[in-house]
Design a protein around this motif. Structure first.
Motif, PDB file in Angstrom:
ATOM      1  N   HIS A 166       5.207 -10.989  55.050  1.00  0.00           N
ATOM      2  CA  HIS A 166       3.897 -10.568  54.555  1.00  0.00           C
ATOM      3  C   HIS A 166       2.906 -11.663  54.894  1.00  0.00           C
ATOM      4  O   HIS A 166       2.990 -12.760  54.341  1.00  0.00           O
ATOM      5  N   VAL A 167       1.972 -11.370  55.778  1.00  0.00           N
ATOM      6  CA  VAL A 167       0.979 -12.389  56.136  1.00  0.00           C
ATOM      7  C   VAL A 167      -0.339 -12.054  55.440  1.00  0.00           C
ATOM      8  O   VAL A 167      -0.826 -10.926  55.490  1.00  0.00           O
ATOM      9  N   CYS A 168      -0.871 -13.062  54.745  1.00  0.00           N
ATOM     10  CA  CYS A 168      -2.054 -12.849  53.917  1.00  0.00           C
ATOM     11  C   CYS A 168      -3.311 -12.725  54.784  1.00  0.00           C
ATOM     12  O   CYS A 168      -3.516 -13.518  55.700  1.00  0.00           O
ATOM     13  N   ASP A 169      -4.151 -11.735  54.472  1.00  0.00           N
ATOM     14  CA  ASP A 169      -5.417 -11.596  55.204  1.00  0.00           C
ATOM     15  C   ASP A 169      -6.617 -11.643  54.253  1.00  0.00           C
ATOM     16  O   ASP A 169      -7.708 -11.230  54.611  1.00  0.00           O
ATOM     17  N   SER A 170      -6.396 -12.140  53.033  1.00  0.00           N
ATOM     18  CA  SER A 170      -7.518 -12.222  52.085  1.00  0.00           C
ATOM     19  C   SER A 170      -8.373 -13.456  52.357  1.00  0.00           C
ATOM     20  O   SER A 170      -8.062 -14.265  53.212  1.00  0.00           O
ATOM     21  N   ILE A 171      -9.409 -13.626  51.563  1.00  0.00           N
ATOM     22  CA  ILE A 171     -10.529 -14.489  51.928  1.00  0.00           C
ATOM     23  C   ILE A 171     -10.165 -15.954  52.237  1.00  0.00           C
ATOM     24  O   ILE A 171     -10.639 -16.515  53.223  1.00  0.00           O
ATOM     25  N   CYS A 172      -9.314 -16.571  51.398  1.00  0.00           N
ATOM     26  CA  CYS A 172      -9.045 -18.002  51.601  1.00  0.00           C
ATOM     27  C   CYS A 172      -8.242 -18.217  52.876  1.00  0.00           C
ATOM     28  O   CYS A 172      -8.484 -19.165  53.624  1.00  0.00           O
ATOM     29  N   CYS A 173      -7.289 -17.327  53.125  1.00  0.00           N
ATOM     30  CA  CYS A 173      -6.489 -17.434  54.347  1.00  0.00           C
ATOM     31  C   CYS A 173      -7.344 -17.050  55.558  1.00  0.00           C
ATOM     32  O   CYS A 173      -7.297 -17.698  56.594  1.00  0.00           O
ATOM     33  N   TRP A 174      -8.138 -16.001  55.382  1.00  0.00           N
ATOM     34  CA  TRP A 174      -9.029 -15.563  56.467  1.00  0.00           C
ATOM     35  C   TRP A 174      -9.957 -16.703  56.884  1.00  0.00           C
ATOM     36  O   TRP A 174     -10.172 -16.949  58.074  1.00  0.00           O
ATOM     37  N   SER A 175     -10.504 -17.417  55.874  1.00  0.00           N
ATOM     38  CA  SER A 175     -11.492 -18.456  56.190  1.00  0.00           C
ATOM     39  C   SER A 175     -10.831 -19.699  56.787  1.00  0.00           C
ATOM     40  O   SER A 175     -11.508 -20.591  57.265  1.00  0.00           O
ATOM     41  N   THR A 176      -9.502 -19.766  56.716  1.00  0.00           N
ATOM     42  CA  THR A 176      -8.823 -20.935  57.281  1.00  0.00           C
ATOM     43  C   THR A 176      -7.897 -20.538  58.436  1.00  0.00           C
ATOM     44  O   THR A 176      -6.919 -21.227  58.720  1.00  0.00           O
ATOM     45  N   GLY A 177      -8.183 -19.411  59.062  1.00  0.00           N
ATOM     46  CA  GLY A 177      -7.489 -19.100  60.313  1.00  0.00           C
ATOM     47  C   GLY A 177      -6.411 -18.041  60.266  1.00  0.00           C
ATOM     48  O   GLY A 177      -5.553 -17.982  61.154  1.00  0.00           O
ATOM     49  N   ALA A 178      -6.434 -17.168  59.263  1.00  0.00           N
ATOM     50  CA  ALA A 178      -5.386 -16.154  59.163  1.00  0.00           C
ATOM     51  C   ALA A 178      -5.359 -15.221  60.377  1.00  0.00           C
ATOM     52  O   ALA A 178      -4.290 -14.741  60.774  1.00  0.00           O
ATOM     53  N   GLU A 179      -6.531 -14.977  60.978  1.00  0.00           N
ATOM     54  CA  GLU A 179      -6.547 -14.070  62.135  1.00  0.00           C
ATOM     55  C   GLU A 179      -5.746 -14.670  63.288  1.00  0.00           C
ATOM     56  O   GLU A 179      -4.977 -13.984  63.962  1.00  0.00           O
TER      57      GLU A 179
ATOM     58  N   ASP B 283      -2.953 -23.435  49.676  1.00  0.00           N
ATOM     59  CA  ASP B 283      -2.081 -23.746  50.812  1.00  0.00           C
ATOM     60  C   ASP B 283      -2.381 -22.854  52.009  1.00  0.00           C
ATOM     61  O   ASP B 283      -1.540 -22.649  52.877  1.00  0.00           O
ATOM     62  N   ALA B 284      -3.589 -22.289  52.043  1.00  0.00           N
ATOM     63  CA  ALA B 284      -3.940 -21.341  53.102  1.00  0.00           C
ATOM     64  C   ALA B 284      -3.961 -22.025  54.478  1.00  0.00           C
ATOM     65  O   ALA B 284      -4.260 -23.220  54.539  1.00  0.00           O
ATOM     66  N   PRO B 285      -3.670 -21.274  55.553  1.00  0.00           N
ATOM     67  CA  PRO B 285      -3.222 -19.881  55.560  1.00  0.00           C
ATOM     68  C   PRO B 285      -1.748 -19.759  55.177  1.00  0.00           C
ATOM     69  O   PRO B 285      -0.965 -20.653  55.456  1.00  0.00           O
ATOM     70  N   ALA B 286      -1.414 -18.630  54.561  1.00  0.00           N
ATOM     71  CA  ALA B 286      -0.077 -18.485  53.989  1.00  0.00           C
ATOM     72  C   ALA B 286       0.566 -17.151  54.345  1.00  0.00           C
ATOM     73  O   ALA B 286      -0.113 -16.187  54.716  1.00  0.00           O
TER      74      ALA B 286
ATOM     75  N   PRO C  95       7.392 -18.167  49.624  1.00  0.00           N
ATOM     76  CA  PRO C  95       6.073 -18.430  50.189  1.00  0.00           C
ATOM     77  C   PRO C  95       6.098 -19.569  51.215  1.00  0.00           C
ATOM     78  O   PRO C  95       6.894 -20.502  51.084  1.00  0.00           O
ATOM     79  N   HIS C  96       5.263 -19.468  52.228  1.00  0.00           N
ATOM     80  CA  HIS C  96       5.090 -20.536  53.214  1.00  0.00           C
ATOM     81  C   HIS C  96       3.593 -20.770  53.398  1.00  0.00           C
ATOM     82  O   HIS C  96       2.863 -19.825  53.690  1.00  0.00           O
ATOM     83  N   GLY C  97       3.158 -22.015  53.255  1.00  0.00           N
ATOM     84  CA  GLY C  97       1.732 -22.297  53.360  1.00  0.00           C
ATOM     85  C   GLY C  97       1.402 -23.302  54.442  1.00  0.00           C
ATOM     86  O   GLY C  97       2.285 -23.747  55.180  1.00  0.00           O
ATOM     87  N   HIS C  98       0.108 -23.636  54.539  1.00  0.00           N
ATOM     88  CA  HIS C  98      -0.399 -24.574  55.546  1.00  0.00           C
ATOM     89  C   HIS C  98       0.115 -24.207  56.936  1.00  0.00           C
ATOM     90  O   HIS C  98       0.605 -25.055  57.685  1.00  0.00           O
ATOM     91  N   LEU C  99       0.052 -22.926  57.272  1.00  0.00           N
ATOM     92  CA  LEU C  99       0.663 -22.454  58.519  1.00  0.00           C
ATOM     93  C   LEU C  99      -0.109 -22.899  59.756  1.00  0.00           C
ATOM     94  O   LEU C  99      -1.340 -22.916  59.769  1.00  0.00           O
ATOM     95  N   THR C 100       0.655 -23.257  60.768  1.00  0.00           N
ATOM     96  CA  THR C 100       0.134 -23.485  62.112  1.00  0.00           C
ATOM     97  C   THR C 100       1.090 -22.732  63.040  1.00  0.00           C
ATOM     98  O   THR C 100       2.203 -22.398  62.624  1.00  0.00           O
ATOM     99  N   PRO C 101       0.695 -22.479  64.283  1.00  0.00           N
ATOM    100  CA  PRO C 101       1.620 -21.808  65.194  1.00  0.00           C
ATOM    101  C   PRO C 101       2.960 -22.556  65.300  1.00  0.00           C
ATOM    102  O   PRO C 101       4.020 -21.935  65.279  1.00  0.00           O
ATOM    103  N   GLU C 102       2.904 -23.880  65.351  1.00  0.00           N
ATOM    104  CA  GLU C 102       4.132 -24.669  65.469  1.00  0.00           C
ATOM    105  C   GLU C 102       5.016 -24.472  64.239  1.00  0.00           C
ATOM    106  O   GLU C 102       6.229 -24.309  64.347  1.00  0.00           O
ATOM    107  N   LYS C 103       4.385 -24.509  63.069  1.00  0.00           N
ATOM    108  CA  LYS C 103       5.157 -24.367  61.835  1.00  0.00           C
ATOM    109  C   LYS C 103       5.785 -22.974  61.756  1.00  0.00           C
ATOM    110  O   LYS C 103       6.927 -22.823  61.309  1.00  0.00           O
TER     111      LYS C 103
END
Lengths: 424, 166
Positions: free
Chosen positions: B81-94, B130-133, B140-148
Motif C-alpha cells: 500500500h503506497v500512500c498518496d495523501s498530502i504529506c507523502c505527496w508533498s515529499t515525493g510520493a508520485e 516519515d513521509a513518503p511511506a 510500515p516503511h518510511g523515509h522512502l527513496t528508490p534505493e531503499k
C-alpha cells in the motif's frame, strides 16, 4: 528550542514502549487511585473544571461531553476510544500509543468510573497494528495488577477493555460510523440526534473520546486543574497538545507543546524551518480538513479559539507545511481526492459533490479551466456546505474554501496561462 | 487453493459468537482472520464467515465490500500500500509510486506475474512524519527513496523464496 513541560511524552524514548513497572514508577495509575476516592460526578466535575478540550479534531470540551452522559441510568452503557486516526497529516495518537500506552488504559479506567461504563472499546485503525499490540499488552499488564477487570483496586467497580482492529476507511473516524463499525454493520454514519450519549453502541448510551483526550485525563487527576491550566501558554486555554509536523520542514517529528505556542515557533524552532532554505508559503494547521494558514498567520497562537478567529481550526494539530514552490491548487486537488475517495457514498452532496470538485480542480490544475469553472467551483462549495449528512464533506470544504479565499489569484493564474505556473 | 481458515480458529470464533449477544461485531475480525490465512476473501470466505457467526451472507458482504483493506479479489503474496495523501505527496510520493510501478513492472491495482506483489494506492497511513511511506502487509516503511525501496523489495523476495522452499 524552548524546553516545555512534557506530560504525555515524559516517558517517551525512541523505538521503545514503556511497560507497567516504569509507568508506575513515574507516577502511573496515581490518577486512577485519586479518581476512585472521589464520586463519579466529582471526577466529571474536575475534568470539566480542567478546561480539557477534545484532542481528536473538534475540540469539544470533554467535561461538558461527560456531563451530558446519563451515568446514573441503569443498564448497559459503553465507553469508546476513537483511535481511527486517519486524517492526512495526523499521526500523534500513534506516537503516543507506541511510546506509552498505559496512559490510555488508565484514562479509560478513570472515564469508565466517571461515566459508569464498565465496558470499553478501543477502536484502532488497520495501519496501527503496532499500536494494537502495545495496547493489548498494556491491558494484560493492567489486568494482572488489578487496574482493570473486576473490582478494580478494591473499589467494587468493574472495567473491561477490548481492542477492535478496523480494516480501513477514513469515515470510521466519524463517531456514529465508528459505532456501526464496532457493531459489525456497514459503517455509514447515523443520523444525529439521537446522539451516542443517548443511543450509541448497540443502541445504548455511549461516550466516545479520542486517544489523546483520554490519555490526558490521568494527569489532570494526579496534578489538578490549576497545574493543567498553567501548562498552556494561552491563559484562556489549558494543557499541552501533541503536534505532528510534516511536509516541507527540516524536522518532521511529533512534539508535545503547550497550547498557545505560536505557529512561528512550531515551524522555525521545532520544525527547524522550511527545508532547502525556502520560504514558508502555507500550512494545514491540524490535518487535511483545516483551512490553510499563510505567512501572515505565523505570529498566531496555535490553539482552538485563536485559529477559529481566522476561519481555520486547530483540528488535530498535525501541521503540514508547504514551501514557496508549492502550487496550492495542486495541494487542494490532492486533499480533495482523498475526501472524494473516502466518501462513504451515503449522501449526494458528499458522493457527487466531492467528485465534481475533484473534476473542477483537475481542470484548473491542468490548464483546461475557464472563469466558468471557477464560478462552478464556488457554487459547488456553497451547495455542499451544510447539506451533507455528516462532517466529512463539511471538512473537505475547509481547504477548498481557504484556496478560494487566500489563493484565488493562483487559480486565476492557472486559468490565464492555461497550465500550472509552478514547476514541481 | 488454501483452506480458508483452520478448523480450530473456526471453532474459536463459533464459541465467541455463542458467548456474546451481538455476533455481528466479530464479522470484521473473522474476515481479517480469513484474509490473514488465505491472502484474500473469496465468496466462500464470506459464506464461511456468515455460517460461523450465524448471520446472513449479505450482512457480511456489505462489510467486506466497504473496507478497503479487505480484499475481495485475489492479491499477491505481499500487498504493497503506497500512500498518496498530502504529506507523502508533498515529499515525493508520485516519484516513489512511479519507481514501484517501474521496478515491479505493474501499474497501481495490478499483481506481478509471479504472484509475489500487488501494488495499491492508499490514503494516509499515519506515517506523516516519515513521509513518503508505504506499508507491506502490516509493516510500515518510511523515509522512502528508490534505493531503499529496492532494498526492501529484495528482502521481501528473499523471505518469499525461503517460504516457498519450506
Amino acid at each position: 528550542m524552548n524546553a516545555y513541560p512534557q506530560v504525555l511524552f515524559k516517558n517517551r524514548r525512541p523505538d521503545e514502549t514503556v511497560l507497567l513497572p516504569e509507568y508506575e514508577k513515574n507516577g502511573g495509575y496515581q490518577g486512577l487511585r485519586a479518581a476512585l476516592k472521589m464520586s463519579p460526578a466529582e471526577v466529571c466535575a474536575l475534568v470539566k473544571a480542567s478546561g480539557l478540550r477534545g484532542r481528536g479534531g473538534a475540540g469539544f470540551p470533554t467535561g461538558i461531553k461527560w456531563s451530558f452522559f446519563p451515568a446514573e441510568q441503569p443498564g448497559d452503557k459503553y465507553l469508546v476510544c476513537n483511535g481511527d486516526e486517519m486524517e492526512p497529516g495526523t499521526y500523534k495518537d500513534c506516537q503516543l500509543l507506541m511510546a506509552d500506552p498505559h496512559q490510555l488504559v488508565e484514562g479509560m479506567a478513570i472515564a469508565a468510573y466517571a461515566l459508569q461504563t464498565p465496558i470499553g472499546y478501543i477502536f484502532l485503525r488497520y495501519a496501527y497494528e503496532g499500536c494494537s499490540q502495545r495496547v493489548e499488552r498494556a491491558i494484560e499488564e493492567a489486568i494482572a495488577a488489578g487496574y482493570l477487570g473486576g473490582n478494580i483496586l478494591g473499589s467494587g467497580f468493574d472495567v473491561g477493555l477490548h481492542v477492535h482492529r478496523s480494516a480501513g476507511r477514513y469515515i470510521l473516524g466519524e463517531e456514529t460510523s465508528l459505532l456501526n463499525g464496532l457493531e459489525g454493520r456497514r459503517p455509514n454514519p447515523r443520523s444525529k440526534p439521537p446522539f451516542p450519549a443517548q443511543r450509541g453502541l448497540f443502541g445504548k448510551p455511549t461516550n466516545v473520546n479520542n486517544v489523546e483526550t483520554l490519555a490526558t485525563v490521568p494527569h489532570i487527576l494526579t496534578h489538578g486543574t490549576a497545574w493543567f491550566h498553567e501548562l498552556a501558554l494561552n491563559p484562556e486555554s489549558a494543557g499541552t497538545k501533541l503536534f505532528g509536523l510534516s511536509g516541507h520542514l527540516n524536522r518532521t517529528e511529533c512534539f508535545e507543546l503547550p497550547l498557545g505556542i505560536t505557529l512561528r515557533e512550531v515551524v522555525e524552532d521545532f520544525g527547524d524551518g522550511v527545508r532547502g532554505g525556502k520560504k514558508f508559503k502555507a500550512c494545514l494547521p491540524g490535518g487535511a480538513s483545516t483551512p490553510y494558514l499563510t505567512a501572515e498567520h505565523l505570529g498566531l497562537m496555535m490553539d482552538f479559539n485563536p485559529l477559529e478567529e481566522v476561519d481555520s481550526r486547530l483540528g488535530t494539530a498535525g501541521v503540514t507545511v508547504f514551501d514557496e514552490d508549492t502550487c496550492m491548487v495542486a495541494v487542494t486537488r490532492n486533499l480533495n481526492q482523498f475526501f472524494a475517495r473516502e466518501s462513504c457514498g451515503w449522501c449526494t452532496p458528499c458522493r457527487d459533490g466531492l467528485a465534481t470538485i475533484s473534476w473542477l480542480l483537475d481542470r484548473i490544475e491542468f490548464g483546461q479551466a475557464s472563469e466558468d469553472d471557477l464560478a462552478m467551483l464556488k457554487d459547488q462549495v456553497r451547495n455542499i456546505k451544510g447539506r451533507s449528512f455528516c462532517a466529512l464533506a463539511e471538512g473537505a470544504m475547509g481547504p477548498v474554501e481557504a484556496l478560494l479565499r487566500l489563493f484565488e489569484d493562483e487559480i486565476k493564474d492557472h486559468i490565464r496561462k492555461g497550465c500550472c505556473p509552478f514547476k514541481r | 487453493m488454501n483452506e480458508l481458515l483452520p478448523q480450530n480458529q473456526i471453532d474459536s470464533f463459533k464459541a465467541k459468537a455463542a458467548a456474546i449477544s451481538h455476533p455481528h461485531e466479530l464479522i470484521v475480525d473473522l474476515l481479517r482472520a480469513v484474509q490473514s490465512h488465505h491472502g484474500w476473501v473469496p465468496d466462500d470466505g464470506v459464506l464461511l464467515t456468515a455460517e460461523t457467526l450465524g448471520v446472513l451472507p449479505v450482512e457480511v458482504e456489505e462489510i467486506a465490500t466497504f473496507y478497503d483493506k479487505i480484499f475481495r479479489h485475489a492479491v499477491g503474496r505481499r500487498v504493497i500500500h503506497v500512500c498518496d495523501s498530502i504529506c507523502c505527496w508533498s515529499t515525493g510520493a508520485e516519484m516513489i509510486t512511479e519507481h514501484l510501478q517501474k521496478t515491479l513492472g505493474i501499474k497501481l491495482g495490478e499483481t506481478t506475474a509471479d504472484g509475489d506483489f500487488t501494488l495499491l494506492p492508499t490514503c494516509c497511513l499515519g506515517a506523516c512524519g516519515d513521509a513518503p511511506a508505504m506499508m507491506i502487509g502490516l509493516t510500515p516503511h518510511g523515509h522512502l527513496t528508490p534505493e531503499k525501496i529496492d532494498e526492501i523489495l529484495q528482502k521481501e523476495r528473499a523471505v518469499i523464496a525461503a517460504d516457498d522452499k519450506e
